[in-house]
Design a protein around this motif. Structure first.
Motif, mmCIF file in Angstrom:
data_model
loop_
_atom_site.group_PDB
_atom_site.id
_atom_site.type_symbol
_atom_site.label_atom_id
_atom_site.label_comp_id
_atom_site.label_asym_id
_atom_site.label_seq_id
_atom_site.Cartn_x
_atom_site.Cartn_y
_atom_site.Cartn_z
ATOM 1 N N UNK A 1 68.947 50.344 11.796
ATOM 2 C CA UNK A 1 69.572 49.428 10.837
ATOM 3 C C UNK A 1 68.562 48.935 9.812
ATOM 4 N N UNK A 2 67.373 48.532 10.259
ATOM 5 C CA UNK A 2 66.351 48.042 9.326
ATOM 6 C C UNK A 2 65.907 49.142 8.369
ATOM 7 N N UNK A 3 65.880 50.384 8.850
ATOM 8 C CA UNK A 3 65.487 51.501 7.990
ATOM 9 C C UNK A 3 66.517 51.761 6.894
ATOM 10 N N UNK A 4 67.765 51.386 7.139
ATOM 11 C CA UNK A 4 68.848 51.636 6.183
ATOM 12 C C UNK A 4 69.041 50.498 5.185
ATOM 13 N N UNK A 5 68.427 49.342 5.440
ATOM 14 C CA UNK A 5 68.680 48.157 4.624
ATOM 15 C C UNK A 5 67.441 47.702 3.863
ATOM 16 N N UNK A 6 67.668 47.079 2.731
ATOM 17 C CA UNK A 6 66.577 46.411 2.018
ATOM 18 C C UNK A 6 66.293 45.091 2.733
ATOM 19 N N UNK A 7 65.181 44.469 2.410
ATOM 20 C CA UNK A 7 64.843 43.172 3.012
ATOM 21 C C UNK A 7 65.939 42.145 2.730
ATOM 22 N N UNK A 8 66.488 42.168 1.530
ATOM 23 C CA UNK A 8 67.561 41.228 1.171
ATOM 24 C C UNK A 8 68.821 41.504 1.989
ATOM 25 N N UNK A 9 69.177 42.771 2.144
ATOM 26 C CA UNK A 9 70.358 43.121 2.936
ATOM 27 C C UNK A 9 70.175 42.725 4.404
ATOM 28 N N UNK A 10 68.960 42.914 4.920
ATOM 29 C CA UNK A 10 68.666 42.512 6.303
ATOM 30 C C UNK A 10 68.868 41.004 6.451
ATOM 31 N N UNK A 11 68.350 40.247 5.509
ATOM 32 C CA UNK A 11 68.480 38.792 5.527
ATOM 33 C C UNK A 11 69.962 38.397 5.557
ATOM 34 N N UNK A 12 70.760 39.021 4.711
ATOM 35 C CA UNK A 12 72.197 38.718 4.651
ATOM 36 C C UNK A 12 72.887 39.068 5.963
ATOM 37 N N UNK A 13 72.517 40.204 6.551
ATOM 38 C CA UNK A 13 73.100 40.609 7.828
ATOM 39 C C UNK A 13 72.774 39.596 8.920
ATOM 40 N N UNK A 14 71.517 39.168 8.987
ATOM 41 C CA UNK A 14 71.118 38.219 10.034
ATOM 42 C C UNK A 14 71.729 36.833 9.838
ATOM 43 N N UNK A 15 72.209 36.543 8.661
ATOM 44 C CA UNK A 15 72.869 35.259 8.380
ATOM 45 C C UNK A 15 74.388 35.351 8.511
ATOM 46 N N UNK A 16 74.889 36.530 8.847
ATOM 47 C CA UNK A 16 76.333 36.734 9.004
ATOM 48 C C UNK A 16 76.736 36.498 10.453
ATOM 49 N N UNK A 17 77.955 35.984 10.670
ATOM 50 C CA UNK A 17 78.425 35.833 12.061
ATOM 51 C C UNK A 17 78.478 37.193 12.755
ATOM 52 N N UNK A 18 78.133 37.203 14.037
ATOM 53 C CA UNK A 18 78.145 38.444 14.815
ATOM 54 C C UNK A 18 79.000 38.250 16.049
ATOM 55 N N UNK A 19 79.432 39.362 16.605
ATOM 56 C CA UNK A 19 80.262 39.312 17.807
ATOM 57 C C UNK A 19 79.401 38.987 19.025
ATOM 58 N N UNK A 20 79.998 38.325 20.012
ATOM 59 C CA UNK A 20 79.263 38.037 21.248
ATOM 60 C C UNK A 20 78.819 39.334 21.908
ATOM 61 N N UNK A 21 77.785 39.265 22.707
ATOM 62 C CA UNK A 21 77.001 38.090 23.099
ATOM 63 C C UNK A 21 75.807 37.817 22.187
ATOM 64 N N UNK A 22 75.806 38.404 20.988
ATOM 65 C CA UNK A 22 74.695 38.161 20.055
ATOM 66 C C UNK A 22 74.586 36.666 19.775
ATOM 67 N N UNK A 23 73.393 36.097 19.933
ATOM 68 C CA UNK A 23 73.228 34.634 19.770
ATOM 69 C C UNK A 23 73.119 34.214 18.304
ATOM 70 N N UNK A 24 74.246 34.235 17.599
ATOM 71 C CA UNK A 24 74.273 33.869 16.190
ATOM 72 C C UNK A 24 73.638 32.498 15.935
ATOM 73 N N UNK A 25 73.871 31.480 16.784
ATOM 74 C CA UNK A 25 73.215 30.186 16.535
ATOM 75 C C UNK A 25 71.685 30.271 16.586
ATOM 76 N N UNK A 26 71.153 31.140 17.408
ATOM 77 C CA UNK A 26 69.698 31.310 17.471
ATOM 78 C C UNK A 26 69.180 31.923 16.177
ATOM 79 N N UNK A 27 69.891 32.891 15.651
ATOM 80 C CA UNK A 27 69.492 33.480 14.371
ATOM 81 C C UNK A 27 69.588 32.448 13.255
ATOM 82 N N UNK A 28 70.617 31.612 13.305
ATOM 83 C CA UNK A 28 70.781 30.573 12.283
ATOM 84 C C UNK A 28 69.628 29.583 12.319
ATOM 85 N N UNK A 29 69.041 29.376 13.497
ATOM 86 C CA UNK A 29 67.927 28.434 13.636
ATOM 87 C C UNK A 29 66.612 29.009 13.118
ATOM 88 N N UNK A 30 66.561 30.325 12.946
ATOM 89 C CA UNK A 30 65.331 30.955 12.456
ATOM 90 C C UNK A 30 65.162 30.705 10.956
#
Length: 162
Positions: free
Chosen positions: A84-113
């Protein structure tokens, strides 16, 4: 309760990140590796990592898994973060990590980063390079996976006694 645990975990990650190795400056990639390790990302996103107590070569890290997590949301699979990181620009990666994800991915933990933490993770993943295959696609609720999976469907205490 689960959201309190997720927020506490996120706070723990941020706290650790700001205090560990304070005497030795880290590159973005080194910090990304550290954050992935203390965040437990390999536990799900690297096949066999948890079962081998983390003793897998770094070349195998973060290539995803075909072991699903089934719950009321359906079944999700830990994605191949390197691909996934190889396919995305740094900006796209940032947007992906700030998007809601399906469980059990800890979206609140990513939001705290911080944005810098997310970018450090991206830079580390890019140093590893693209490897492995894409994880299976998520399945909707009610569909039984044809792969191994963890069952996260809540059960009542009465149902477990029989």
């Amino acid at each position: 309760m689960a959201s309190k645990i997720s927020y506490a975990f996120g706070a723990f990650m941020l706290l650790c990140g700001s205090t560990v190795n304070a005497d030795t400056p880290m590159t973005d990639a080194q910090r990304g590796k550290y954050l992935l390790q203390v965040g437990g990302c390999n536990d799900c996103h690297t096949m066999g990592y948890a079962q081998n107590n983390g003793r897998l070569p770094e070349e195998q890290w973060l290539t995803g898994s075909n072991v699903g997590f089934m719950g009321p949301w359906g079944t999700t699979y830990p994605g191949n973060l390197r691909k996934r990181a190889a396919q995305l620009s740094a900006k796209q990666w940032q947007e992906l990590m700030r998007s809601p994800m399906r469980p059990p991915m800890p979206t609140p933990s990513l939001a705290a980063m911080s944005d810098a933490d997310i970018q450090s993770i991206y830079h580390y993943l890019r140093t590893l390079g693209d490897a492995g295959d894409a994880a299976p696609a998520a399945l909707p609720p009610g569909v039984t996976p044809n792969t191994a999976y963890f069952d996260f469907v809540p059960k009542s205490a009465e149902a477990t006694k029989s």
